[in-house]
Design an enzyme around this catalytic site. Structure first.
Site, PDB file in Angstrom:
ATOM      1  CE  LYS A  32      -0.535   0.260   5.050  1.00 13.41           C
ATOM      2  NZ  LYS A  32      -1.479   0.453   6.154  1.00 13.41           N
ATOM      3  NE  ARG A  43      -4.126  -0.275  12.288  1.00 10.68           N
ATOM      4  CZ  ARG A  43      -3.306  -0.524  11.278  1.00 10.68           C
ATOM      5  NH1 ARG A  43      -2.742   0.481  10.628  1.00 10.68           N
ATOM      6  NH2 ARG A  43      -3.037  -1.764  10.912  1.00 10.68           N
TER       7      ARG A  43
END
Length: 365
Positions: free
Chosen positions: A35, A131
């Protein structure tokens, strides 16, 4: 054409193979996280031909590009918890996904059954970075749910570090993660093969010969692309830190005050700017801005220039200490991770692929 990012593929191949060898030596499989480079297929193809076969991304569009090019010759991991609306495509494209939610497991199982597949999942447990991940006390229930979901195979558990809160993976954290695997196995009813111990920041433990217990999988992106430990922002010896360079053109050079005049409100991005009066300074405007790249993680190269800030289309440099610049010249910048990710995705920045013979000799060693 400028602005442009020069991509040294040979240096990236070196970094990927160096890290892959480090992982293999420690009994770890590594998924290359794509990514950060927008899944640039020229880079990924070079890695594939060098022997890399495991890739991971947080976007199905990127994984689909890799699957279409390499088919079943690669193993693909979806590293963001799939949206319910993505369940069908997640099963179709990826071999394994990271998960935290009961409803998502059910949706993936249903999609897998329709496609005649068994989809592997890694259950994420919260280790302090806040997260994704279930709290450790909730992990057994999630593992038991996975065991009861047709079409799903729980490959193991994993954790995330440094990405949101900057929490560093430690020996203690690796030991706790191993203990969480034991509880998950009891709830699941069988042994689990994967203990996914984080990202590039976990490499520090390997490099310091610290125990990582049963960790046998990592998900590495930034260390390959930038050659750095993201937990501390420090270079990793043996890796290249300059595989990416941004070049942008100077469009104005003027001497101006450092304090604006008039009533100050918010800028174009809703922030109230803060200025220090340093008198008149020689400034250059470079033809790139926030809609192109994260200017806050750029560093000028080879010049005593200071980034003063920027707007959507303009990057403003203080070049008082490097007055050799002229309009039409280009300025080179090193990229931090934010600049790399946004710059590689920008349609306004050209990507120039180069090879490097020095890098090839390093790989041969």
């Amino acid at each position: 054409m400028y602005p442009a990012i020069t991509v040294n593929v040979t240096k990236l191949v070196h970094n990927a193979l160096w890290i892959d060898k480090l992982c293999q030596t420690n009994g770890i499989e590594n998924y290359v996280v794509t990514k950060g480079i927008g899944a640039d297929m020229t880079v990924i193809e070079a890695l594939f031909h060098a022997g890399i076969r495991r890739f991971a991304d947080s976007r199905l569009q990127n994984l689909k590009k890799i699957r279409n090019m390499f088919g079943s010759h690669v193993s693909l991991m979806m590293i963001r918890t799939p949206s319910l609306s993505e369940a069908e495509e997640t099963v179709e494209i990826s071999d394994v996904s990271l998960n935290t939610e009961y409803k998502t497991l059910a949706a993936l199982g249903s999609a897998a059954a329709k496609q005649g597949k068994v989809h592997k999942v890694v259950l994420m447990v919260e280790m302090g970075d806040l997260r994704e991940g279930v709290l450790p006390e909730e992990l057994p229930l999630l593992a038991a749910s996975a065991a009861q979901t047709a079409g799903i195979e729980c490959a193991g558990i994993g954790a995330n570090f440094t990405c949101f809160s900057g929490v560093i993976p430690t020996e203690k954290a690796m030991k706790q993660l191993t203990q969480h695997l034991d509880t998950a196995e009891i709830a699941y009813g069988s042994k689990l093969s994967v203990l996914s111990g984080g990202n590039s920041s976990t490499l520090r433990l390997l490099l310091q010969n610290k125990p990582i217990n049963g960790v046998n999988q990592l998900r590495i992106g930034e260390a390959i692309w930038l050659g750095k430990d993201p937990g501390y922002g420090t270079p990793i010896s043996g890796l290249y830190q300059d595989a990416f360079t941004l070049s942008a053109e100077v469009i104005e050079i003027q001497t101006k005050p450092t304090m604006p005049t008039g009533l100050i409100g918010v800028d174009a991005f809703g922030k109230t700017p803060d200025f220090q009066d340093r008198g008149d300074r020689l400034r250059a405007i470079v033809a790139i801005g926030r809609q192109d790249i994260d200017i806050d993680s750029l560093t000028p190269l080879g010049l005593k220039a200071v980034i003063m800030g920027g707007s959507s289309d303009h990057l403003i440099l203080d070049i008082t200490e490097c007055q050799e610049l002229s309009v039409g010249d280009t300025v080179d910048f090193a990229l931090g991770y934010g600049a790399l990710q946004s710059g590689m995705l920008s349609p306004f920045i050209e990507k120039k692929i180069v090879q490097d013979s020095v890098g090839q000799r390093v790989i041969a060693l």
